[in-house]
Design a protein around this motif. Structure first.
Motif, PDB file in Angstrom:
ATOM      1  N   ASP A  72       5.479 -42.032  48.122  1.00 20.98           N
ATOM      2  CA  ASP A  72       5.080 -43.284  47.478  1.00 20.98           C
ATOM      3  C   ASP A  72       4.474 -44.256  48.487  1.00 20.98           C
ATOM      4  N   SER A  85      10.179 -38.318  48.181  1.00 18.17           N
ATOM      5  CA  SER A  85       9.387 -39.031  47.174  1.00 18.17           C
ATOM      6  C   SER A  85       9.092 -40.454  47.633  1.00 18.17           C
ATOM      7  N   SER A  86      10.067 -41.089  48.261  1.00 21.57           N
ATOM      8  CA  SER A  86       9.853 -42.444  48.787  1.00 21.57           C
ATOM      9  C   SER A  86       8.785 -42.440  49.868  1.00 21.57           C
TER      10      SER A  86
END
Length: 229
Positions: free
Chosen positions: A74, A70-71
């Motif tokens: 992002d 997810s990082s």
């Protein structure tokens, strides 16, 4: 006749998570079982430790993969937003930037400019995402897929040494769990290498080596603390 090649790079995301999960499941659970057994713990305690390690490890792998991927997603989305604003505010400069990239790859200046103009007319953001930022649709991060893939394969991997420990008598447990787990690791490394198009022998050896090292170190710790107790 159109020649169609089979590429494996689109497997990189889920394959990495799956191999990491299965490898960690086998290594961590086998090492935990061997370490606890080396400390002269009762068979029931060894199995309980193994089950606890399986559940905790699977959840940890799922959470870790989800947060990590997810990082990454992002970061990519933030870069795309920056590029989108730049395209809206100064598209001519972006065309020149893309043309310079193609020229640096071997195209002459005129052709590089034409390619940049045509690609940007079709999909300006997509062209810059691929060739300027380096973001590919085939390698786009998938947090949910990575989390479930890693947790699922961890559970399968951890279940293997746990099942061996369940059926093997206490006096043979350490050696049988260690040997069987090394066999499992070698098979995992070979299969992962085959799917990824790499050397099966190299894949099997490198996974087995690190697994063996982890088991030896954990057995040593268990033996030390078992004697100390």
């Amino acid at each position: 006749m159109i020649h169609s090649e089979i590429h494996r790079s689109n497997r990189a995301g889920w394959l990495r998570a799956a191999v990491l999960g299965a490898n960690d499941g086998i290594v961590s659970t086998a090492s935990l079982i061997i370490g606890v057994a080396a400390a002269s713990t009762a068979h029931e305690g060894i199995l309980l430790a193994g089950v606890a390690g399986l559940v905790a490890g699977a959840m940890s792998m799922a959470a870790g993969e989800y947060v990590s991927v997810s990082s990454q997603l992002d970061t990519e989305n933030a870069d795309l937003e920056i590029e989108k604003k730049s395209l809206e505010q100064n598209i001519d400069a972006e065309k020149e930037e893309l043309a310079d990239i193609y020229e640096g790859r071997g195209l002459d200046a005129v052709l590089a400019k034409q390619v940049a103009e045509q690609l940007m007319a079709h999909d300006a953001l997509g062209a810059h995402a691929r060739d300027d930022i380096g973001i590919s649709e085939n390698a786009s991060p998938q947090p949910i897929q990575a989390a479930f893939s890693s947790a699922g394969t961890f559970t399968v991997g951890a279940a293997l040494p746990l099942l061996v420990a369940w059926v093997v008598p206490g006096n043979q447990l350490i050696s049988v769990v260690a040997i069987s787990s090394l066999v499992f690791l070698a098979l995992l490394g070979g299969i992962a290498a085959r799917v990824g198009g790499a050397s099966i022998i190299v894949g099997a050896v490198r996974v087995t080596f690190w697994g063996a090292l982890a088991m030896v170190l954990t057995a040593g710790v268990g033996r030390i603390f078992g004697v100390a107790a």
